[in-house]
Design a protein around this motif. Structure first.
Motif: not given
Length: 581
Positions: A244-272
């Motif tokens: 999952l750590l390797l997957w997260g690094v990959y998702e942060l660098h791909v142009q069209a990720p399966l899961v937008d981790l930057r959006t997921t890391a927003r406080r409202e999304v992460l805490l929800t």
């Protein structure tokens, strides 16, 4: 830059859309719950060891966890209704496979296919966002989110009645029939959403997430059988973290990720999402404890000696109350917002489990506990999609709600493993049979209360409503006047102008797409008959407005919008050459 061919999300939907989508969610819950009445008999029914029989349940859990975020992303890219129908169709095939076999491996294969139906919940929520007006969206999403509990509560007595009076394979035929009905109703009553996300499907990201989830959930669900300190369990947990750590690094660098981790890391999304895990834990505890307490013989001194069917009827109010809280949620959320509604739901759950510690002496007391917990869980579940939808772009609704549904599944998985371990460790051995004790039941309720306390702490740190110029407008149930005001405000915060051809004549029905600096769609619309268009902006920054129309070449213009200014006037000129439509 990825191409996008989206239209303005329609706000016109027939009155049958919401009940049909909610019915699809209930069908998914029925699929999950239909084996609960025969869990203890599965080893005999499949002629296998108890540890092998548990794979019939584990396989569905794993495939559902993997399919949920993937189907959500595919729905964003290729059509949410299309993927909803595909999810239900795979479930029907799996149910029919299970209906005609008593072989363990074939049964596991059928149950694995049935798990794909879990994607129906986030896809249904995404369809609602794309089609419904805001004044109806809050209660509709609440009903869809609660449908998983509604279906579970209603399915328990029905499945128990079938299992008690017919061959157990009839359960799968019933699930297949309900799935086929849901498909037919969806095709007849639910239009496809025109909203599409830009980019392509992240296959490598999907494989990485699938592998990581399997490595994580497998030891959670099987740890009590393998031993929590065994090399297999610890090794799988370590492998899950690494993948999952390797997957997260990959998702942060791909142009069209399966899961937008930057959006997921927003406080409202992460805490929800973290709060969703806690709600999932609390929801599953009552489903595990009360049916066992009700069915234990009175000779134990604390068992209530009820039949399988009566036990299901006593727990059924859990789902019914969740269904009836949807309109209550709409009113509360309209007045106070989904954050306050989530906190209220969690407080009611805490009261239910706290009071339930002393309400275990009669069947009617379990009904009271079920009603209180159903009200709290219904409010909490209803709040989660509204919080997610209000924090992500419309083009990412399916993937974001898919991830949120996954968090709930992780919560129920953790709950199943922990409560199973607690009940096993506190059980009494009577003639070689492990009998759960009242002490184990009460410890389970205390664990649920502790999970709710953690959820409350997370919910309190959720951000309150912020100015629309700073973030996406909060989507919640509101009066029609409030919804109209919000739409009018959006018009004043964005881009507007006309789409013109080379001669300056207006171009009607031109597709205008707003693309942010990361190449992702931030909005879309279609020009009116006079060529005019209006596009709201989710946040200040630089954008590209791309326009295309039949008979004209495409055009793109760069523009910047600051949060302080109103609408930016920008006419879009299409090239004069004619191209084939």
């Amino acid at each position: 830059m990825p191409d996008t061919t989206t239209d303005q999300p329609t706000r016109r939907a027939g009155g049958a859309v919401v009940p049909v989508l909610a019915f699809a969610g209930i069908v998914v819950a029925v699929m999950q719950t239909l084996l609960v009445p025969v869990i203890k008999d599965l080893p005999q029914l499949l002629d296998t060891a108890p540890t092998n029989a548990t794979w019939v349940l584990t396989s569905t859990l794993l495939s559902g966890a993997v399919a949920t975020p993937i189907m959500g992303r595919l729905g964003d890219l290729y059509g949410k209704r299309r993927m909803l129908v595909l999810s239900l169709a795979v479930m029907v095939v799996g149910a029919l496979i299970s209906a005609v076999t008593s072989d363990l491996l074939i049964m596991i294969a059928g149950r694995t296919l049935q798990g794909f139906a879990m994607g129906a919940i986030p896809l249904g929520i995404g369809l609602m966002r794309d089609m419904l007006p805001r004044e109806k969206l809050g209660s509709a999403m609440a009903l869809m989110s609660s449908s998983i509990g509604v279906g579970g509560g209603l399915a328990l007595p029905a499945a128990a009645l079938v299992a008690q009076h017919a061959d157990w394979h009839a359960l799968f035929y019933g699930a297949a029939g309900l799935g086929a009905l849901a498909i037919a109703l969806t095709l007849l009553a639910v239009p496809e959403s025109p909203m599409r996300a830009a980019g392509s499907f992240d296959l490598l990201g999907a494989l990485g997430l699938s592998t990581g989830l399997v490595l994580l959930l497998l030891p959670i669900t099987k740890g009590s059988d393998w031993g929590w300190s065994s090399g297999t369990t610890l090794g799988l947990f370590a492998a899950a973290v690494a993948v999952l750590l390797l997957w997260g690094v990959y998702e942060l660098h791909v142009q069209a990720p399966l899961v937008d981790l930057r959006t997921t890391a927003r406080r409202e999304v992460l805490l929800t999402n973290l709060a969703s895990i806690m709600v999932g834990v609390s929801f599953y505890v009552v489903s595990l404890v009360l049916p066992q307490l009700l069915q234990l013989p009175t000779a134990t001194g604390y068992g209530l000696g009820q039949s399988m069917v009566v036990a299901g009827l006593c727990v059924a109010p859990l789902g019914l109350t969740m269904m009836f809280t949807a309109p209550v949620y709409a009113r509360l959320s309209a007045r106070y917002g989904p954050k306050v509604t989530l906190i209220t739901g969690l407080l009611i759950i805490a009261i239910g489990y706290g009071g339930g510690l002393g309400l275990m002496d009669a069947a009617w007391q379990t009904v009271v506990t079920s009603v209180v917990l159903g009200a709290g869980i219904g409010l909490a579940y209803s709040s989660l999609p509204a919080l997610i939808v209000g924090a992500v772009p419309a083009s990412e609704t399916g993937a974001a709600n898919g991830l949120n549904t996954l968090m709930r599944s992780i919560g129920t998985s953790v709950s199943s493993a922990v409560i199973g371990m607690v009940l096993a460790d506190t059980a009494n051995d009577v003639g070689g049979v492990e009998i759960p004790t009242m002490h184990g039941f009460r410890v389970s309720f205390l664990i649920a209360t502790a999970a709710v306390a953690v959820g409350l702490l997370l919910a309190f740190f959720l951000p309150g409503a912020t100015r629309p110029a700073q973030r996406h407008t909060q989507l919640r149930a509101s009066s029609e006047e409030d919804a109209n005001l919000e739409r009018a405000e959006e018009v004043l915060r964005g881009f507007r102008g006309r789409v013109l051809d080379a001669s300056g004549a207006p171009v009607a029905r031109a597709k205008v797409t707003l693309i942010d600096r990361r190449g992702r769609q931030a909005g879309a619309t279609v020009s009116a008959t006079d060529g005019s268009y209006v596009l709201a902006v989710p946040a200040e920054g630089a954008y590209v407005l791309a326009a295309r129309a039949s008979g004209h070449g495409p055009s793109a213009s760069s523009a910047t919008h600051s949060g302080a200014e109103g609408a930016v006037e920008l006419d879009l000129s299409l090239p004069g050459e004619t191209v084939s439509a």
